[in-house]
Structures are given as structure tokens and as C-alpha cells.
Scaffold this active site. Structure first.
Site, PDB file in Angstrom:
ATOM      1  N   GLN A   1       0.826  -1.197   0.000  1.00  0.00           N
ATOM      2  CA  GLN A   1       0.000   0.000   0.000  1.00  0.00           C
ATOM      3  C   GLN A   1       0.866   1.255   0.000  1.00  0.00           C
ATOM      4  O   GLN A   1       1.879   1.324   0.696  1.00  0.00           O
ATOM      5  CB  GLN A   1      -0.926  -0.001   1.215  1.00  0.00           C
ATOM      6  CG  GLN A   1      -1.974  -1.097   1.187  1.00  0.00           C
ATOM      7  CD  GLN A   1      -3.024  -0.871   0.123  1.00  0.00           C
ATOM      8  OE1 GLN A   1      -3.267   0.256  -0.302  1.00  0.00           O
ATOM      9  NE2 GLN A   1      -3.674  -1.944  -0.306  1.00  0.00           N
TER      10      GLN A   1
ATOM     11  N   ASP B   1      -9.019  -8.955  -2.024  1.00  0.00           N
ATOM     12  CA  ASP B   1      -8.486  -7.632  -2.337  1.00  0.00           C
ATOM     13  C   ASP B   1      -7.988  -7.665  -3.780  1.00  0.00           C
ATOM     14  O   ASP B   1      -6.787  -7.702  -4.044  1.00  0.00           O
ATOM     15  CB  ASP B   1      -7.347  -7.292  -1.373  1.00  0.00           C
ATOM     16  CG  ASP B   1      -6.789  -5.889  -1.585  1.00  0.00           C
ATOM     17  OD1 ASP B   1      -7.389  -5.127  -2.370  1.00  0.00           O
ATOM     18  OD2 ASP B   1      -5.750  -5.572  -0.979  1.00  0.00           O
TER      19      ASP B   1
ATOM     20  N   CYS C   1     -10.295  -0.757  -4.612  1.00  0.00           N
ATOM     21  CA  CYS C   1      -9.722   0.567  -4.892  1.00  0.00           C
ATOM     22  C   CYS C   1     -10.372   1.209  -6.104  1.00  0.00           C
ATOM     23  O   CYS C   1      -9.897   2.252  -6.570  1.00  0.00           O
ATOM     24  CB  CYS C   1      -8.212   0.460  -5.100  1.00  0.00           C
ATOM     25  SG  CYS C   1      -7.708  -0.596  -6.472  1.00  0.00           S
TER      26      CYS C   1
ATOM     27  N   GLU D   1      -2.259 -16.127  -3.972  1.00  0.00           N
ATOM     28  CA  GLU D   1      -1.630 -15.021  -4.692  1.00  0.00           C
ATOM     29  C   GLU D   1      -0.898 -15.586  -5.909  1.00  0.00           C
ATOM     30  O   GLU D   1      -0.236 -16.614  -5.822  1.00  0.00           O
ATOM     31  CB  GLU D   1      -0.652 -14.286  -3.767  1.00  0.00           C
ATOM     32  CG  GLU D   1       0.281 -13.314  -4.427  1.00  0.00           C
ATOM     33  CD  GLU D   1      -0.436 -12.200  -5.171  1.00  0.00           C
ATOM     34  OE1 GLU D   1      -0.083 -11.958  -6.343  1.00  0.00           O
ATOM     35  OE2 GLU D   1      -1.351 -11.586  -4.589  1.00  0.00           O
TER      36      GLU D   1
ATOM     37  N   TYR E   1      -6.208 -13.004  -3.559  1.00  0.00           N
ATOM     38  CA  TYR E   1      -5.325 -11.913  -3.981  1.00  0.00           C
ATOM     39  C   TYR E   1      -4.555 -11.434  -2.753  1.00  0.00           C
ATOM     40  O   TYR E   1      -4.469 -10.245  -2.467  1.00  0.00           O
ATOM     41  CB  TYR E   1      -6.112 -10.757  -4.603  1.00  0.00           C
ATOM     42  CG  TYR E   1      -7.126 -11.158  -5.655  1.00  0.00           C
ATOM     43  CD1 TYR E   1      -6.748 -11.331  -6.987  1.00  0.00           C
ATOM     44  CD2 TYR E   1      -8.456 -11.376  -5.313  1.00  0.00           C
ATOM     45  CE1 TYR E   1      -7.687 -11.684  -7.956  1.00  0.00           C
ATOM     46  CE2 TYR E   1      -9.401 -11.736  -6.276  1.00  0.00           C
ATOM     47  CZ  TYR E   1      -9.008 -11.897  -7.582  1.00  0.00           C
ATOM     48  OH  TYR E   1      -9.941 -12.249  -8.533  1.00  0.00           O
TER      49      TYR E   1
END
Length: 414
Positions: free
Chosen positions: A234, A343, A370, A290, A266
Site C-alpha cells: 500500500q 483484495d 480501490c 496469490e 489476492y
């Protein structure tokens, strides 16, 4: 030239106006303002694009741009990109982002839901300033053919020389080589990990060999996370801590079963799986998925405190296909009792992944997003499968830009 009245903000941070019945998307304007604009793209039947050249009637929320090199006082082709809301008072920025998210949920998710975009708690983001500057811990500068360094101009790939990078944390602003030249280079990455020293990395465009990727450390609360220097983390100084708290709080404890086949999709280097684990204890069972092999390796180490945690390298869609195929009766029951945290990238999870998750019938989903439209679209798809939005928080993790982060909880309605 056109005189336009900005009516609202569209997804992407561009104001919407009308001229003789045609939609005009105009940059650098605030709803309620009247501006003089130049059309830059009139090749579409239904809309044009334009740049603000002069503000004729300013909004009371217009402030001096936090980045002088991105101000409307500059010619559009010389305005630095990446701070498209920097001329708007922070409170109004957050209100506009809330409007975009609320509108997206209505149009693409089929629901009316109140939205409040919150500023990051200053206690979680030391050094970040309330005016929307000083928050970026990672940034990329580009290099022109003559070696000049700078950001791209807004909506272009033209390198713009600048004298400042105010969105960056102070350590990166001091490190940025804005007056230097780097002939032959392609880009310069600046990284300021919370658990390591600030670094400058010059790239010639060649891919880094797999065995030579440096590793940095990020600190979130009392935990340390290993992450590749060029890996995903992030960007806002307080984002990881903010999302840790938000995801931890979003999980409905009455629906959470630590022995279920809980999933972190994710999962990156395991940040959100750790958030869930810190709330529900070291016997929690969770699988972090992932696609990036290096990130998965770090996740395995970062989640070592939980005996039931594991990290799997796989594309999420393929993992879910295999999971459904291999699950016996017992595992299917544990999946139905599961909590799924996801995510996804900016494009969202998408129909295939949503359909696969819904087929497993987990009790609850905690979705970190996002992109408002991608979230709303996936919420709409999940509603078709009998999941409803119960909880939504939104955070201003990208001040002075149009971007916003949201954390949503959806639960299966019996």
C-alpha cells in the site's frame, strides 16, 4: 474555446459538463464552477474531452493547488499528473469521492447505500499532512530522452520537469533527483518502507533477474512484513494500518468460524490474512492465494505465527476451480462456514471469480476495493447469487487524487 459549467464529478475524477446537448468531460474543474476550456478530443459522437484553461467563476472549495506544477495556471500539456484533486479542499475531495462511490453502487450494484469517505487517522500515518500531501511512500518518476527526470504530464506520456513532489513523504521528497539527468534510464523508483531506509532505484527498462530482488520490511502495528522492494505494498503511509483495522472490524464475529476453510484471495504478502488472524487467534485456519510466487513466499513467512495458515501460489480463478473440484463433503461444509477476504486488482474480481466464490456459499465476504465501479459491479453480481451488502467503509488513502479505497462486507441471505 468553450464556456462550461461543471455539474458533477465522474468516475476518474473528471468533471461533467454539457455543451449544446453534448457531454463534455472537463479536467481540473469543480462541480459548480464556470470555466473556459479547450476541447482536446472531439472524435466521439456522444462526448468530448476538454481541459480547463481559466476559472471564470470559482467554487468556494477551490484552493491553491498543493502541487504548483499541476496548477491550472500552467498550460495543460505542462501540468504534472497524479494530483488531479489537488486544487480542491480536502473535505470537498472526500465528499466528491463519496458521491462517485454512491452513484456507482446505485448504477452498477442496484442498491442505494449511504457513503462517507473518512480521512486516515493521523495516529496511523505519522508525518502525513492534512492538506493532502506527504503521504506517498512509493512513487515513480520517468526519464525523457535527454535524461530529464519528472512525472508524466496529466493524461499523457510527456515527462514534465518539476521542482517538487509534495505528495511524497518527506524522506522521498528529499531523495528525489529532480535537478539531475539520467541519460539511458527509463524510470526512477523511490521507496520509503516503514521498516527500512528510503531508497532510489534507477531502471533501464530491463527486467530484474529473479534471484536478485532486494527485500524490504514494512511495519504494521507490532508486526513486520517482508515484501520485495519492487513488490506490491500500500502506497499511503497509513494505508496498511487503516486496512488492517477496517478488515478486522468488518468481519462479523458471529459468522466467523476459525476452523472453517477461510480464504484470503489476492493475498499479496499476507497483510489482510494477518489482520484476521490477529483478531481470531493463532489456531485460525486460512489459505492466502496469490499469483505472484515471490509474494506467496513472503506470505508464508509473514503468516508463520498461525499454525492453520498457508500460502498458495495460484491465479485466483484457477485456484477456485480446483478447490471446488477437489473438495469432498467435509471440505465443502467447511467452505460453507468460511469467511472470504478478497483484495482484487483495480479491475475487480469479475464475473468468473464471483461466480466461483458464490458457488462455494461462504457465510460472509470482506471485499477490499480501490475502484468504485469495479466494486459496485461485483456487488451487483454477488447480489444475483443471494449476497447482500451489509457494511461499507471508505477511506481517503489517495489524497489530492480521485482514487478511494473501500471495505465492504457481504453476507449470504438465507
Amino acid at each position: 474555446m468553450l464556456e462550461l459549467e461543471a455539474e458533477r464529478i465522474a468516475h476518474g475524477g473528471i468533471a461533467v459538463a454539457h455543451h449544446e446537448g453534448r457531454v463534455v468531460f472537463v479536467a481540473d474543474a469543480i462541480p459548480g464552477e464556470r470555466v473556459l476550456a479547450r476541447v482536446t478530443d472531439d472524435g466521439h459522437d456522444r462526448f468530448w474531452r476538454a481541459d480547463t484553461l481559466e476559472v471564470l467563476e470559482a467554487s468556494p472549495d477551490r484552493v491553491p493547488h498543493v502541487w504548483a506544477e499541476a496548477s491550472v495556471d500552467r498550460a495543460p500539456e505542462r501540468r504534472a499528473g497524479g494530483a488531479e484533486f489537488g486544487h480542491i479542499a480536502p473535505v470537498r475531495q472526500r465528499a466528491l469521492k463519496a458521491e462517485v462511490l454512491r452513484d456507482a453502487l446505485s448504477r452498477f450494484g442496484g442498491i442505494e447505500h449511504e457513503v462517507l469517505v473518512r480521512a486516515v487517522d493521523p495516529a496511523l500515518a505519522p508525518g502525513v499532512r492534512a492538506d493532502g500531501t506527504g503521504w506517498r511512500t512509493r512513487m515513480r518518476l520517468h526519464v525523457a530522452e535527454d535524461g530529464t527526470v519528472g512525472p508524466y504530464a496529466a493524461r499523457s506520456h510527456t515527462v514534465v520537469p518539476v521542482a517538487s513532489v509534495p505528495l511524497a513523504v518527506d524522506a522521498l521528497a528529499a531523495l528525489a533527483p529532480l535537478a539531475d539527468r539520467f541519460p539511458g534510464a527509463v524510470s526512477i523508483d523511490l521507496i520509503a518502507p516503514s521498516g527500512d531506509f528510503a531508497q532510489l532505484v534507477v531502471s533501464d527498462g530491463e527486467r530484474m533477474p529473479r534471484g536478485e530482488r532486494p527485500v524490504t520490511t514494512e511495519i504494521v502495528g507490532d508486526r513486520s512484513f517482508s515484501v520485495d522492494r519492487d513488490g506490491f505494498w500500500q502506497v499511503h503511509r497509513g494505508a496498511a494500518a487503516t486496512l488492517t483495522e477496517a478488515v478486522r472490524d468488518a468481519v462479523d464475529a458471529d459468522r466467523f468460524d476459525p476452523r472453517a476453510a477461510n480464504l484470503d484471495l489476492y493475498g499479496g504478502v499476507g497483510l489482510l490474512a494477518a489482520a484476521v488472524g490477529d483478531r481470531f487467534g493463532d489456531t485460525m485456519r486460512i489459505t492466502s492465494v496469490e499469483a505472484d510466487e515471490r509474494a506467496t513466499a513472503h506470505a508464508g513467512a509473514n503468516l508463520a505465527d498461525w499454525v492453520g495458515a498457508r500460502a498458495v501460489t495460484a491465479r485466483v480463478d484457477r485456484f477456485l476451480v480446483q478447490l471446488e473440484s477437489d473438495a469432498g463433503a467435509g471440505e465443502r461444509a467447511r467452505l460453507r462456514d468460511a469467511t472470504v477476504v478478497l483484495d482484487p486488482p483495480r479491475s475487480g474480481a469479475g464475473r468468473e471469480v464471483v461466480d466461483r466464490i458464490a458457488a462455494l456459499r461462504p457465510r460472509q465476504l470482506v471485499y477490499v476495493a480501490c475502484d468504485p465501479v469495479a466494486l459496485a459491479r461485483d456487488v451487483g453480481l454477488l447480489r444475483q447469487h443471494g449476497y447482500e451488502l451489509e457494511h461499507l467503509e471508505a477511506f481517503d488513502l489517495f489524497p489530492s487524487t480521485h482514487h478511494v479505497e473501500a471495505v465492504a462486507r457481504l453476507a449470504a441471505i438465507v
